[in-house]
Write a protein that holds these residues in place. Structure first.
Motif, PDB file in Angstrom:
ATOM      1  N   ARG A   1      32.770 -60.703 -37.776  1.00  0.00           N
ATOM      2  CA  ARG A   1      32.946 -60.324 -36.595  1.00  0.00           C
ATOM      3  C   ARG A   1      33.321 -61.476 -35.576  1.00  0.00           C
ATOM      4  NH1 ARG A   1      27.630 -57.281 -34.972  1.00  0.00           N
ATOM      5  NH2 ARG A   1      28.976 -57.042 -33.126  1.00  0.00           N
TER       6      ARG A   1
ATOM      7  N   ARG B   1      38.509 -62.827 -35.590  1.00  0.00           N
ATOM      8  CA  ARG B   1      39.139 -61.540 -35.664  1.00  0.00           C
ATOM      9  C   ARG B   1      40.279 -61.470 -36.654  1.00  0.00           C
ATOM     10  NH1 ARG B   1      43.304 -61.835 -30.284  1.00  0.00           N
ATOM     11  NH2 ARG B   1      44.095 -63.976 -30.657  1.00  0.00           N
TER      12      ARG B   1
ATOM     13  N   LEU C   1      38.965 -60.473 -39.913  1.00  0.00           N
ATOM     14  CA  LEU C   1      38.563 -59.168 -39.889  1.00  0.00           C
ATOM     15  C   LEU C   1      40.044 -58.212 -40.003  1.00  0.00           C
ATOM     16  CD1 LEU C   1      35.996 -57.504 -39.690  1.00  0.00           C
ATOM     17  CD2 LEU C   1      36.313 -57.219 -37.212  1.00  0.00           C
TER      18      LEU C   1
ATOM     19  N   TRP D   1      28.859 -60.746 -42.651  1.00  0.00           N
ATOM     20  CA  TRP D   1      29.217 -59.907 -41.591  1.00  0.00           C
ATOM     21  C   TRP D   1      29.319 -60.587 -40.203  1.00  0.00           C
ATOM     22  CZ3 TRP D   1      32.324 -56.173 -40.584  1.00  0.00           C
ATOM     23  CH2 TRP D   1      32.252 -55.392 -39.422  1.00  0.00           C
TER      24      TRP D   1
END
Length: 393
Positions: A21, A24, A27, A17
């Protein structure tokens, strides 16, 4: 706490995770990029039915009957007739892409119909666009057949036949077409929905291979394994857990949007669709991990991913029947998990098939998951012990 059973799993999830993060674009590939493409795909097909497709009318008769035929063509929802003054103008519009076909009304059509003679209306279409002209051909034939039947009925009525008797004489054998499964003929459930799931399977594969491939490319394998207490299985499952959850949610979103908002609910086994969705995601997560494990290169794995997933929709039988494909093409289609999932989708979502009709597809997807997953794990188990294979592109 260190040493607890959940610690390696929790630490691996937390590390993954944190990595997402910090990047970008990775994600975004799990979030707004696929959602934006789903929305764009829905918007492209949102009309549901093709309407007002342009055709050129070359009227050489200029009679009441020819004008009636033009009006009937204009009243057909799928057609938009445009008059042309010459054959050259009609052909120019066809070549310019401003029309897809030419209706030619012969000279003295009205006079010949009044005498009971046979008349042929020409329909020339651009066969480079089969999806366009297939629907247009159906509509043009329906309009001409309606006009022909009307002219014949009028002629028989003038000869003394009653209305019902005249109709039976015009059409002694009739066809009663009845659409099953997608009665409206909308392309939303038949084309847009499979296309959306096809997009999803591409993003699933990309997410898996980039997640694993970055560890190899950046030579961070020791840190990756250390977070999982040097358990490769835990490290691999934790790395794929976030994409698994995200893409399952996106699949549920597709079900919600099409079922609740657009009015296309699942008519068959909801359990079959749920299991199929889970297995589609797991199969392509396993495939992505397998590609990068065996190639050892993120760049090569991305190329292989594009080769496998980008044309998969074309081999799935949605646009061209699988039974009509050459043997090699059909064999390739059968080894793609997407083919089996879309077959399940077609039979279950709109076809209303119960669970037992989808067991074959579910079994195939489960085998793909197990096979690709085992191949990925076995190759990674060797590769994590080969530091000289890390750090490549």
């Amino acid at each position: 706490m260190p040493g607890s059973a959940s610690s390696p799993w929790s630490a691996s999830l937390a590390r993954e995770w944190a990595r997402l993060r910090a990047d970008r674009w990775d994600l975004a590939m799990l979030g707004w990029i696929p959602l934006a493409l789903y929305l764009l795909t829905w918007w492209i097909f949102s009309a549901g039915l093709a309407r007002d497709l342009p055709l050129v009318v070359r009227d050489l008769d200029h009679s009441a009957e020819s004008r009636s035929l033009v009006r009937m063509l204009d009243q057909s929802p799928g057609l938009k007739p445009v008059l042309a003054a010459s054959d050259a103008e009609a052909l120019a519009q066809l070549r310019a892409g401003r029309a897809f076909g030419i209706v030619s009304i012969p000279a003295r059509m009205g006079e010949r119909l009044a005498r009971g003679e046979h008349v042929t209306v020409g329909w020339a279409y651009n066969a480079q666009y089969p999806s366009h002209t297939g629907a247009m051909t159906r509509d043009v034939r329906a309009v001409v057949a309606t006009m022909s039947a009307g002219a014949e009925l009028q002629g028989r009525a003038r000869r003394g036949a009653a209305g019902v008797q005249a109709m039976q004489q015009v059409e002694p054998v009739a066809t009663r077409p009845m659409a099953l499964f997608n009665e409206s003929g909308s392309i939303l459930p038949s084309l847009a929905l499979p296309a959306l799931w096809s997009l999803l399977h591409i993003f699933v594969t990309l997410a898996a291979l980039t997640a694993v491939g970055r560890e190899l490319r950046n030579a961070t394998v020791p840190d990756w394994l250390h977070a999982a207490d040097d358990r490769l299985g835990v490290a691999l499952l934790a790395k794929l857990a976030i994409p698994f959850g995200v893409f399952l949610l996106q699949g549920a979103l597709l079900v919600l949007v099409f079922g609740a908002l657009l009015g296309w609910p699942i008519l068959g086994s909801a359990l079959a669709m749920m299991l199929g969705s889970v297995l589609l995601v797991t199969a392509y997560l396993a495939l992505g991990a397998c590609l990068v494990a065996w190639s050892g290169s993120l760049r090569s794995a991305l190329s292989a991913c594009a080769f496998i997933t980008a044309p998969a929709f074309a081999f799935s039988g949605q646009g061209f029947p699988m039974l009509a494909m050459p043997g090699a093409a059909r064999a390739w289609a059968e080894v793609l998990p997407l083919t089996h999932f879309l077959g399940l989708l077609n039979n279950t979502w709109l076809g209303g098939a119960p669970l037992r009709y989808g067991l074959g597809a579910l079994a195939a997807l489960a085998l793909f998951t197990a096979g690709f997953g085992a191949a990925a794990y076995l190759r990674l188990r060797a590769r994590v012990r080969q530091p000289d294979s890390w750090g490549g592109t």
